[in-house]
Design an enzyme around this catalytic site. Sequence first.
Site, PDB file in Angstrom:
ATOM      1  N   ASP A  60      61.616 141.268  89.917  1.00 29.22           N
ATOM      2  CA  ASP A  60      61.955 140.673  91.188  1.00 29.22           C
ATOM      3  C   ASP A  60      63.230 141.169  91.867  1.00 29.22           C
ATOM      4  O   ASP A  60      63.469 140.818  93.011  1.00 29.22           O
ATOM      5  CB  ASP A  60      62.012 139.167  91.074  1.00 29.22           C
ATOM      6  CG  ASP A  60      62.995 138.727  90.009  1.00 29.22           C
ATOM      7  OD1 ASP A  60      63.632 139.588  89.382  1.00 29.22           O
ATOM      8  OD2 ASP A  60      63.118 137.512  89.808  1.00 29.22           O
ATOM      9  N   ARG A 282      67.370 132.822  92.378  1.00 25.97           N
ATOM     10  CA  ARG A 282      66.242 133.328  93.158  1.00 25.97           C
ATOM     11  C   ARG A 282      65.981 132.497  94.404  1.00 25.97           C
ATOM     12  O   ARG A 282      66.703 131.557  94.706  1.00 25.97           O
ATOM     13  CB  ARG A 282      64.991 133.323  92.269  1.00 25.97           C
ATOM     14  CG  ARG A 282      65.083 134.307  91.123  1.00 25.97           C
ATOM     15  CD  ARG A 282      63.792 134.379  90.358  1.00 25.97           C
ATOM     16  NE  ARG A 282      62.664 134.385  91.288  1.00 25.97           N
ATOM     17  CZ  ARG A 282      61.403 134.545  90.924  1.00 25.97           C
ATOM     18  NH1 ARG A 282      61.102 134.693  89.658  1.00 25.97           N
ATOM     19  NH2 ARG A 282      60.438 134.535  91.821  1.00 25.97           N
ATOM     20  N   TYR A 290      67.669 135.093  81.734  1.00 29.28           N
ATOM     21  CA  TYR A 290      67.367 136.014  80.641  1.00 29.28           C
ATOM     22  C   TYR A 290      68.166 135.530  79.443  1.00 29.28           C
ATOM     23  O   TYR A 290      69.400 135.464  79.507  1.00 29.28           O
ATOM     24  CB  TYR A 290      67.781 137.443  80.996  1.00 29.28           C
ATOM     25  CG  TYR A 290      66.882 138.107  82.013  1.00 29.28           C
ATOM     26  CD1 TYR A 290      65.654 138.633  81.641  1.00 29.28           C
ATOM     27  CD2 TYR A 290      67.276 138.231  83.338  1.00 29.28           C
ATOM     28  CE1 TYR A 290      64.832 139.249  82.555  1.00 29.28           C
ATOM     29  CE2 TYR A 290      66.462 138.844  84.274  1.00 29.28           C
ATOM     30  CZ  TYR A 290      65.238 139.353  83.874  1.00 29.28           C
ATOM     31  OH  TYR A 290      64.421 139.968  84.789  1.00 29.28           O
ATOM     32  N   PRO A 367      64.101 144.630  81.352  1.00 30.65           N
ATOM     33  CA  PRO A 367      63.995 144.213  82.750  1.00 30.65           C
ATOM     34  C   PRO A 367      65.293 143.669  83.346  1.00 30.65           C
ATOM     35  O   PRO A 367      65.397 143.539  84.556  1.00 30.65           O
ATOM     36  CB  PRO A 367      62.938 143.096  82.678  1.00 30.65           C
ATOM     37  CG  PRO A 367      63.051 142.531  81.308  1.00 30.65           C
ATOM     38  CD  PRO A 367      63.503 143.655  80.432  1.00 30.65           C
TER      39      PRO A 367
END
Lengths: 681, 681
Positions: A60, A282, A290, A367
């Site tokens: 994202d 977000r 994470y 990621p």
Amino acid sequence: MGSQSGTLETNVDVLIIGAGPAGLMAAASLAHLTAVPSSSPLAVRIIDKRSTKIFSGQADGLQCRSLEIFDSLGFADRAWKEANHMIEICMWNPDASGVIQRSDRIPDTIVGLSRFQQIVLHQGRIERFFLDNIQKYSGGAIKVERGILPTSLEIGEERVKVRVRRLTEEQAAPPQVRTGSKSESTDGLFRSNLVGDDYEDQNITHQSDGEEEVINARFVIGCDGARSWTRRALGPEFELQGEATDFIWGVMDIIPITDFPDIRMRCAIHSANDGSLMVIPRENRLVRLYIQLKEVTPDASGRADRSKITPELIFGAAQKILKPYKIDYEYCDWWTAYQIGQRISPSFSHPSNKVFLAGDAVHTHSPKAGQGMNVSMQDSFNLTWKVGLVAKGICHPRILDTYQSERRRVAQDLIEFDHKFSRLFSGRPAKDVMDAEGVSMAEFKEAFLKGNLFASGLSVDYGPSSLVVKSGDPGELGDRSDRSRKLEGVHKITDEAFRAKQALAKGLPVGMRVNSFKVLNQACARPWHFQERLKADGRFRVVLFAGNILDQTQKQRVKAFCDKLSSPSGFLRQATPEGAKVDSVIEVLTIHSAKRTETELLTDFPDILHPFDPRTGWDYNKVFVDDESYHEGFGDAYHNYGVDKERGCVVAVRPDQYVGWIGELEDFDQLQEYFEGILVL
Amino acid sequence: MGSQSGTLETNVDVLIIGAGPAGLMAAASLAHLTAVPSSSPLAVRIIDKRSTKIFSGQADGLQCRSLEIFDSLGFADRAWKEANHMIEICMWNPDASGVIQRSDRIPDTIVGLSRFQQIVLHQGRIERFFLDNIQKYSGGAIKVERGILPTSLEIGEERVKVRVRRLTEEQAAPPQVRTGSKSESTDGLFRSNLVGDDYEDQNITHQSDGEEEVINARFVIGCDGARSWTRRALGPEFELQGEATDFIWGVMDIIPITDFPDIRMRCAIHSANDGSLMVIPRENRLVRLYIQLKEVTPDASGRADRSKITPELIFGAAQKILKPYKIDYEYCDWWTAYQIGQRISPSFSHPSNKVFLAGDAVHTHSPKAGQGMNVSMQDSFNLTWKVGLVAKGICHPRILDTYQSERRRVAQDLIEFDHKFSRLFSGRPAKDVMDAEGVSMAEFKEAFLKGNLFASGLSVDYGPSSLVVKSGDPGELGDRSDRSRKLEGVHKITDEAFRAKQALAKGLPVGMRVNSFKVLNQACARPWHFQERLKADGRFRVVLFAGNILDQTQKQRVKAFCDKLSSPSGFLRQATPEGAKVDSVIEVLTIHSAKRTETELLTDFPDILHPFDPRTGWDYNKVFVDDESYHEGFGDAYHNYGVDKERGCVVAVRPDQYVGWIGELEDFDQLQEYFEGILVL
């Protein structure tokens, strides 16, 4: 057309396998090439074995460079509007008593690096923007065909024969997204209001389940992810190389309920003994965490037992790391877990230059840095204009070799960075300078800052090739493979000569993307970010920094350059197909440095800089001035590009906004040579 | 429900008659009120007798204020992206020998006035944005019903009974657009690439041709243009008053082929003897020309003979005015001609406050200033939140009287300005100071500059009423009608007391719209134009300028204010319906002036400023700081709003972004009184 056996058989110019971000980028940028003339329009198909697009979770982060590319395709504004903007990074480390405290704040995007800053938006929305963009620019000619599985691939003299089969609904259903929600009452309160325009696209294939088709493609691009079918079809010499580490991380997208003060900042948190945590705020109140899972370790085979990993286990780890702050949630949008590893394919394209691999198909990594999707999209953005212009007969096929030398090098750098960064982030913080086993927080911060530049996507610097005229060794400055070392058509230039040319525009390093500053349209005074004029429509650009056009000597220099430019034997006319507009393949853009109000477009600039069309008159969108605007300040472009305001210079820009060549106004012959090495004239 | 006679009979809250910009604005802003709770959702219908929307020509200038409103609805970016931006105005006048020359350059939008500048885009696209926006925010509940003709209107005690009839396709076809094209080969070359998403909407009525329906509406809004059926249905006392002048103008939208240097600038050109011309550069290489037709004069009845007016006649006049420059065209998109006149209705709403008129239905004037569409949309934007909140039972019906006092005054000012400006622009320029019959070019420039402020839509200043607490006479500062003089619920305040309150925020004049400066979100450091936080969702806002929150005395003042704000007897809790969120009707936004990095959202600010929700945690989007950003400079909001950085102040903002009240942090009781006068508590 049908084959003898009754199997449907069709020809296309480009077949894209996989409709994730890399595949969609390929399709979108090919759709944008319609402006460049060709005898017949490019036939492009994109297939995916999944039956639907992604609707939540997954990658994202969007880098500055990705947003610049989106803007060159026309939809950066949609991402910018919906996304959460990443402004500041806060670092949290244990204090002397082992309690986490905020130790640093740094800007998330290095100031001045780009006109965009890093943002966060989930992959499903980005796929939506791509699908809309492909529809708009291909006029509906390119549609993602879902539920189509490739079964064999055979590279022939002229074409690649790909056999595909239509899956049943059941076979094509994507792996189920694993969601965990504390409360059962997901009653719409949490639903995004941004997805009103998101819907499942119509599948346009008219085959029945199980039906077969043979697609004969001039070029195949494999964008089919880490378990790439295309890569496996090319043979074992394309297999990913590298290995997994012992570090296992969980990921959760939640709406947090917490007293942790920086929950809306990007945070890198090292706890004293409970592992590390990264916070990524977000859109729609969501936060991605994470979370290092210290309690989960790989077994003898080197893989972790995934069945042990639950949302409760992951979130429990987060709660420990964040102590003494409290965190809880009612709503979880998505969760997963992964084991860190870095792998890369020895080769990004088949030696025939008929089959290419991009994105996760050729490089995988952790990621957390938000790199995967970005680098993948940039792979195919680098590739598709080359493939498209070769397919159209505009460019010489030799430019296809630059794909590996340019992009595999980026992947190598990424993997090296990720390897180092993952170890620093997953390591226990050092208690003091004597704690040799612990990770120094100063070292971590330094790596983070360096990573920040890397993560912007703007440190990419392509080596010498037919497309980039600079000094140095193509192998060393490429991916150090034989492929790079043996690049065809590399323009020769000595270090000294190159330094002199680069000095003409210090702010436009050859091999790097053109940074953007505001300039004004000479005819209407409207300010534009110069990059906005460099659309991804497949055209090369010659940017004429015309300098002080009001000075008579300079005016003569500009006239002399333009006389050669207008000449029937010059590259510009030679590159323009019969009957096409003179800006069809190469567009000439001018930026001058005299005062706007003292210059007149029609009388001070040679006609070739604002070409006349008998039906629409003069072109008012090609000449710009580096001057003050009324409402948007002063871009100071000459200063920022490092160009002399009196004498100017000339810059050749590739269709992907990278600087290919720099020279004086008198260097027309070298510019001619540059284009002769690239274009079929 | 069906009536006894079998005629379909339905109830709605609001019936909008006419789906031009004013009607669409009404529908869009009503669709946005869904955030404000009510026992049942508002039932809104919008009907139009035409069978399609507009696809070319017609009004096209968008003022700064219109763009601010579009942004509050969520689609300013679409207009901004597609439109031509108006940057500079060039004035051309005869020199001593009678030849036109450029005499002046001025910025089109006054610098610093708004975060937007004036742009140009044709009405069809604006209607498209509205239709998409209505679809998105109403969730499809509101659709334009075309081909529906109202036939009678009857104002009852509770509801207005409107009888309508469905037209046949033929009857509903809009008046044909008169186009002239020199070349027959309109072969797609000229077609806009911007309208890929433009299409004819489905007509959702399920009636057969000729079928009748009775719509019982609580409120009717007539937005049906200069020949308004609604206005005529209300009776002769609503007829427009005013008269036409002798000046007749032609309008053409062409792609010009010309050596006139300022064809991409807005130009006001006075020729010595051949009349005047205005140049309005548009999107897609189009240019609109407003051309004075000196050869066409009205007949004895005061009207011009339109049959004599051809594109050749109009363009011939333009060619004469522009001499010695040459102009020609191959492509004409649209043309028309009009006779200048200013007319206004004595009343904008029925005394029952059940039927309202907006836009061209109540005021008409010349199109050159690009005012018509803007003022019309702003009429209905002013009206609909009032109607909607009264219909929802949130606001007291007395606020409906402010529609006429506020908007008819704006129309009066517009007509006065247009009257003066038209005469100055249509008049022959004076040869010298002794030429008393000619128009002084200095006077013209002065009027132009003044007109420029007026044309921005930002000089609107509403008089005292229940919604605006300021001193002065409601009649004089309203539309000077009995309606204004007798406004109900006007808050009393002396000149002296008001001056003291206004001095707390000199940059936020009570009665004017809130200007916008950048502030940062305290929780995530993201810069926002403050106006972006004032969405048109029907909510009032209390803006707490909290000052220096780190100062202990100030912190106490903030706490004392917040204690009252949180109190169950205060207006905030009283206004919030049972079970609804505390920000449902009134949203409290905070801007403080301490350093961002020295303050913490959760510990430095009372809870009511960032309310907690058990399912989504703290609200991170309500507290802002006036501090430097990393990438977008320093908004300096306290300075620009004229607010003291230590002590701050409190400002009440209406749902349409106009300032309603200003006071000290200690003036809670007056703020309570303000809301008690407006809301049903």
